[in-house]
Design an enzyme around this catalytic site. Structure first.
Site, PDB file in Angstrom:
ATOM      1  N   ASN A   1      32.748  35.774  46.914  1.00  9.01           N
ATOM      2  CA  ASN A   1      33.881  35.169  46.218  1.00  9.01           C
ATOM      3  C   ASN A   1      34.803  34.525  47.245  1.00  9.01           C
ATOM      4  O   ASN A   1      35.256  35.165  48.191  1.00  9.01           O
ATOM      5  CB  ASN A   1      34.637  36.235  45.422  1.00  9.01           C
ATOM      6  CG  ASN A   1      35.617  35.623  44.434  1.00  9.01           C
ATOM      7  OD1 ASN A   1      36.224  34.584  44.706  1.00  9.01           O
ATOM      8  ND2 ASN A   1      35.769  36.258  43.295  1.00  9.01           N
TER       9      ASN A   1
ATOM     10  N   CYS B   1      34.809  33.616  40.944  1.00  4.75           N
ATOM     11  CA  CYS B   1      33.943  34.527  40.206  1.00  4.75           C
ATOM     12  C   CYS B   1      33.301  33.815  39.015  1.00  4.75           C
ATOM     13  O   CYS B   1      32.161  34.116  38.652  1.00  4.75           O
ATOM     14  CB  CYS B   1      34.709  35.762  39.756  1.00  4.75           C
ATOM     15  SG  CYS B   1      36.222  35.379  38.840  1.00  4.75           S
TER      16      CYS B   1
ATOM     17  N   HIS C   1      38.896  37.933  35.439  1.00  5.76           N
ATOM     18  CA  HIS C   1      37.757  38.063  36.339  1.00  5.76           C
ATOM     19  C   HIS C   1      36.470  37.920  35.533  1.00  5.76           C
ATOM     20  O   HIS C   1      36.359  38.429  34.419  1.00  5.76           O
ATOM     21  CB  HIS C   1      37.800  39.432  37.031  1.00  5.76           C
ATOM     22  CG  HIS C   1      36.687  39.644  38.014  1.00  5.76           C
ATOM     23  ND1 HIS C   1      36.517  38.858  39.119  1.00  5.76           N
ATOM     24  CD2 HIS C   1      35.679  40.553  38.041  1.00  5.76           C
ATOM     25  CE1 HIS C   1      35.466  39.277  39.809  1.00  5.76           C
ATOM     26  NE2 HIS C   1      34.934  40.304  39.152  1.00  5.76           N
TER      27      HIS C   1
ATOM     28  N   ASP D   1      28.429  41.131  39.864  1.00  9.18           N
ATOM     29  CA  ASP D   1      29.883  41.090  40.048  1.00  9.18           C
ATOM     30  C   ASP D   1      30.162  40.557  41.449  1.00  9.18           C
ATOM     31  O   ASP D   1      30.309  41.318  42.403  1.00  9.18           O
ATOM     32  CB  ASP D   1      30.468  42.487  39.863  1.00  9.18           C
ATOM     33  CG  ASP D   1      31.991  42.506  39.936  1.00  9.18           C
ATOM     34  OD1 ASP D   1      32.591  41.430  40.150  1.00  9.18           O
ATOM     35  OD2 ASP D   1      32.580  43.582  39.789  1.00  9.18           O
TER      36      ASP D   1
END
Length: 1097
Positions: free
Chosen positions: A214, A219, A465, A500
């Site tokens: 990131n 994201c 996010h 993630d």
């Protein structure tokens, strides 16, 4: 996106990706067998306990576990106790139990029950979000066990979470309640944890896949890239790797989007560590700030696929994007009572489904294809059949191989005048049959899709996010992962993984799908504001292999990696090396300054040298590289003098040949050396450099000054004894200290002050005509040179204008500078305005007044010595003396064709609205036979909120982003009003919701008691609307955000209906609303502060 530990953040799912099902994928997955737990240790299927010695095996990465802790002699417990560790997500989790006393209630005591995570770690950067159920077991009846739930972000400052008063001590120790047996109490925890951040998590080892780094707030991009990467059809089309086959051989590696995408995909396929995306965003043309601005993932998906589709045109993979993502639908209108049907076939690349008030995705699809009844005032114009009752709707003709579904979780809220997020529960299955929504289903090729990806957004309308849950194999099956080849002990997991950013972890099918339905349930699996936003499905394909990637692309990317590794190695070893930059006599020719050459423009020959290497070794290598024997070259290090110049100095080779290069350079890096060589024409004959006696000789450089051309000519260098006499007219050069040599009969060391190697001798021809030159002597030339400066002038009105360079004198005043620049621009100096350059960034600063009393040196004093000197200008239409007494006023001009134009006016800064209107008359064209009178309106959200009086000071009209000023000519019928019977009312357009105004508002004159039909006629004439279209308009009086529709046939104008209500003077006055469909392109859900996503390359 920065989320600080301990700060809960709302979440939501946004996007689904679907693909056609493959036969055999509908089997229910086997259930994961539950393993018994013994005192905090998980007993595996073969009876082997997972003790602390075994914590390092691969089962430690599991996402969930149930473990128990039996506390013996519980009634005597006086302090906190901890269970053995149970590893989940590679972190140690423990049960912590303690007695809790209350000083103010000595007879009351409770049991404290906590879950502890990674408490013994010294790291302060780790975090792990987990949900858990804490339970005290009832040994008489398990259904009566007492449990409570927690959800927490564990980090170093909050590494335990639970309840200080979980149960009262008396209830736990009461034998009749069944929680204690033989003075033992059993505590149980079921924990489900996300993959941790800030720890040594090996995504490749645990899942077989790697994440993406990131850059700040990327994201959303990372989630989309992972989704596209696992869309195997995008990488492989008809056994052709589509993305990999895009030709990039001649592309600029820093600007090519296809090459950057190929690089990311290749590294995701082969790297063992998280992959960076900086080269990709750089290829987009994004700046660093763009990486810290979060955008909508669906918008990026559309923009990126459009870009890739354009890059594929004219190549062997042209048409790949439409083949994979494009479907077709038909929009139709079917008349009920006549045989008339209108239809239009359209392409689509994603489907936006409404979820408000819908239970699941099937209800949303049914709503999407539901028919709308066109009747009453909303009848359809069927041409020759006139207005007819009809049905309006859409039907899907085809679904694409890869189906993107966007769940519309954002909607406009008229109460707050902004978009809000819908967090309602919305269900979607892992398999989706869509035949019922096709106009003509094909029984041989049913439209059955399997869920492939779920994009989840955590947060609200203002930010959050993104993560993505992916089923890389696209099968939804359960896989057994074996950890011990001898015992075959393992765990069962679905093929789903959670991506993630840089962390990839396995997850269950329930975590990927059901936990992201959203809603406000108390269920532990439901996180508030976490719900699906995009869904997608894709066909099953064979996995990509190295054979599928073109060899030339592999070689190019591997070469990039090799070069990067080499540069990385060089950076790591940079402290061992130094740079030696060589300058030769060729670089001295043409230089017109004080020194030998211009350091900013010279092209050095650079050598990378070990600091520890000797001068002898360097000279040997230099001789081989330059092609001169050692006796045909000599090194003269450039030495800085106290007067600011750099001149060659003697290097004693015989005495210093064994010294290291870094010592000889006095730690100067880079070290500049003048390389003296034999003339190439003489070198072939074996000529060598003459001997140089360092004690009695001096090396001088010669330049000739020509007053006629005001230029210097380099004439070479000489070795001469310091005792020789001067027989020509010579001048010694120092910056701004040039002096003529008066006595030619004395020796050099006496004639020249501080005689040194590298001094420059300037001579000129003794010609009487020199006196008529502007700079007759070398001294005059060097004095002028000392004050000379190159300044770049850029047009302030042109973005990134490269400008032009003008050579000026530091002694010039404002008018002299303006005159010189005006000559370059072929304009009047009084029609120019200049601006200083901002000190903190490149751009125009404050304007300069025409009576500025300083010199050019004062303007440029804040620039660094070698920094380009830059000033800005703009050309004016009036003289600067007049312009400086005016202010810039941006407004909208409504012309006679009822069209808006942006104009910038320059009224007197101390003037009033009347002055502004007079200035506007000079800049616009008024209508023929008009009133020639203007007025200034203030407009907010496409509504007129006021008319400014002519005597109002302009100082009171401060600009704001939320409002605009509009100037218009007053219609003849509005010039003189009867205040008793006539009124001007504001009119605005809206569609259904009065907060959603649009279009051009205007003022309309109405009369007391007139028929509203007459008012409508005037509106139709003013807007120039056809009768059939105008029939669809509805009219309403809007007051305080509420609207009341007007009965057009019965209503007669009452001026009181449009007057402000008593007691509500703070609210805008009522206005007349025109309710009709907005044909203009719809605005997105972004505010004016947000930038649209753009890929510039």
């Amino acid at each position: 996106m920065l989320i600080y530990p301990g700060t809960p953040y709302p979440c939501s799912l946004i996007m689904l990706f679907l693909s056609p099902c493959v036969a055999g994928d509908t089997d229910d997955p086997p259930r994961i067998p539950a393993n018994p737990v013994i005192n905090g240790n998980v007993a595996m299927a073969d009876g082997h306990n997972n003790t602390e010695e075994d914590m390092e095996d691969d089962t430690s990465w599991r996402s969930e576990a149930t473990f128990r802790f039996v506390v013996e002699r519980f009634s005597r417990l006086s302090e906190s106790v901890l269970s053995p560790s149970c590893f989940v997500r590679n972190l140690p989790w423990k049960i912590m139990v303690m007695p809790r006393f209350y000083p103010d209630r000595p007879h009351q005591k409770s049991v404290g029950f906590f879950l502890q995570c990674n408490a013994e770690s010294d790291s302060t950067s780790w975090s792990c979000h987990a949900q858990a159920m804490l339970k005290i077991i009832n040994h008489k009846d398990d259904e009566k066990s007492f449990s409570r739930r927690i959800s927490h972000l564990f980090f170093h400052k909050e590494n335990d979470w639970g309840f200080s008063n979980f149960m009262s001590w008396s209830d736990v120790t009461d034998p009749e309640r069944g929680f204690i047996d033989d003075d033992k109490v059993t505590f149980e925890v079921y924990v489900q944890a996300d993959a941790p951040h800030g720890v040594a998590w090996d995504s490749k080892k645990h899942t077989g896949y790697v994440g993406l780094k990131n850059q700040g707030a990327t994201c959303y991009m990372n989630s989309l890239l992972q989704t596209l990467f696992f869309t195997n059809q995008l990488r492989r089309v008809r056994f052709c790797p589509a993305v990999y086959m895009m030709p990039t051989e001649g592309d600029d590696s820093s600007k090519s989007v296809p090459l950057a995408l190929q690089r990311v995909f290749y590294e995701l396929q082969h790297s063992d560590k998280p992959v960076g995306t900086k080269k990709l965003t750089k290829s987009f043309g994004w700046e660093t700030l763009d990486s810290f601005m979060q955008h909508d993932v669906q918008e990026l998906c559309r923009v990126l696929l459009d870009n890739v589709e354009n890059k594929m045109k004219g190549t062997c993979v042209e048409g790949t994007i439409p083949k994979l993502f494009r479907g077709k639908m038909v929009s139709y209108i079917q008349c009920k009572h006549v045989d008339y049907r209108s239809e239009r076939i359209e392409d689509y690349y994603d489907i936006q489904l409404s979820i408000k008030g819908k239970k699941n995705i099937f209800e949303s699809f049914k709503d999407y294809v539901a028919t709308e009844q066109l009747d009453g005032d909303n009848k359809y114009d069927a041409g020759e059949h006139g207005l007819q009752e009809a049905e309006k709707g859409v039907k899907f003709l085809t679904f694409p191989p890869i189906l993107h579904l966007q769940l519309m979780r954002f909607m406009y809220d008229p109460q707050t005048d902004q978009n809000i997020k819908i967090n309602d529960r919305f269900e979607f299955p892992d398999q989706l049959p869509l035949d019922e929504f096709l106009q003509k289903p094909d029984s041989k090729d049913p439209a059955n899709y399997i869920l492939h990806a779920v994009l989840v957004h955590s947060g609200d309308n203002h930010g959050g996010h993104y993560v993505v849950y992916l089923n890389p194999k696209g099968d939804g099956k359960v896989t057994q992962v074996r950890y011990d080849m001898h015992t075959s002990v393992g765990c069962y997991f679905n093929s789903w993984c959670k991506f993630d950013d840089d962390v990839v972890s396995r997850c269950t099918k329930e975590e990927a799908i059901e936990h992201n339905y959203g809603g406000h349930d108390d269920d532990l699996s439901v996180r508030h504001c976490t719900n699906a936003y995009m869904l997608g499905s894709s066909q099953l394909m064979n996995p990509m292999t190295d054979v599928d990637i073109p060899q030339q692309l592999v070689e190019r990317l591997q070469e990039e990696k090799r070069v990067e590794a080499q540069k990385r190695k060089e950076r790591q070893e940079a402290h061992l090396y130094m740079q030696v930059q060589m300058v030769t006599e060729d670089q001295f020719c043409g230089h017109q300054g004080n020194d030998m050459y211009d350091e900013e423009k010279v092209k050095y020959t650079v050598f990378k040298v070990l600091k520890s290497s000797t001068l002898q070794e360097f000279v040997q290598n230099l001789s081989q590289t330059m092609g001169f024997p050692q006796d045909q070259m000599r090194l003269w290090p450039m030495q800085a003098r106290s007067n600011g110049t750099k001149r060659p100095a003697m290097l004693d080779y015989e005495a210093d040949c064994n010294k290291s290069m870094i010592d000889l350079s006095d730690n100067e890096n880079p070290w500049t050396i003048f390389l003296e060589t034999v003339d190439p024409e003489m070198a072939a004959s074996g000529a060598t450099l003459p001997k140089f006696d360092k004690d009695h000789d001096v090396m001088l450089f010669l330049k000739m000054y020509d007053p006629k051309t005001r230029s210097l000519n380099y004439c070479g260098h000489i070795y001469t004894p310091i005792s020789c006499k001067i027989t020509d007219k010579l001048t010694e050069v120092k910056p701004n200290l040039t002096e003529r040599i008066q006595d030619y009969d004395v020796s050099l060391d006496k004639a020249l002050d501080e005689l040194m190697d590298g001094d420059i001798i300037v001579f000129q021809k003794d010609d009487p005509e020199n006196d008529s030159s502007e700079l007759p002597t070398a001294k005059d030339y060097f004095r002028d040179l000392y004050h000379r400066v190159d300044v770049i002038f850029c047009d302030k009105t042109i973005h990134n204008d490269p400008g032009f360079v003008v050579t000026l004198s530091n002694r010039m005043n404002y008018f002299q500078v303006a005159k010189t620049v005006a000559q370059r621009l072929n304009t009047d100096p009084m029609l120019l305005q200049f601006f200083k350059s901002q000190g903190y960034r490149d751009g125009p600063g404050n304007p300069l007044r025409h009576n500025y009393e300083g010199t050019l040196r004062d303007l440029l004093q804040f620039f660094k010595p070698r920094q380009p000197k830059k000033l800005y200008y703009q050309q004016l239409k009036m003289k600067i003396t007049d312009f400086e007494n005016r202010r810039s006023f941006k407004s909208i001009w409504l012309n006679s064709q009822f069209r808006e134009e942006e104009i910038t006016l320059y009224p007197d800064k101390h003037g009033c609205v009347r002055d502004l209107l007079e200035e506007c008359k000079k800049a616009v064209e008024l209508s023929e036979n008009g009133s020639e009178k203007l007025r200034l309106l203030e407009i907010v959200s496409y509504k007129i909120i006021g008319v400014h009086q002519e005597d109002e000071l302009l100082e009171c009209l401060s600009p704001a982003a939320s409002r605009t000023f509009r100037i218009e000519e007053i219609p003849l019928d509005q010039v003189d009003l009867d205040k008793d019977t006539e009124m001007l009312i504001p009119v605005a357009h809206f569609h259904k919701e009065v907060f959603g105004t649009f279009g051009i508002p205007f003022l309309l004159k109405i009369r007391q008691g007139e028929s509203f039909r007459e008012v409508m006629r005037r509106i139709q004439t003013m807007l120039d609307i056809q009768e059939k279209e105008f029939e669809k308009f509805k009219f309403a009086i809007v007051m305080m955000g509420r609207h009341q529709y007007i009965n057009e046939d019965e209503y007669e104008v009452n001026l009181k209906d449009f007057e402000p209500q008593p007691g509500n003077m703070s609210h805008p006055r009522p206005w007349l609303g025109l309710d009709h469909f907005n044909k203009a392109p719809k605005r997105g859900r972004y505010t004016y502060l947000e930038k649209a996503i753009k890929i510039h390359n």
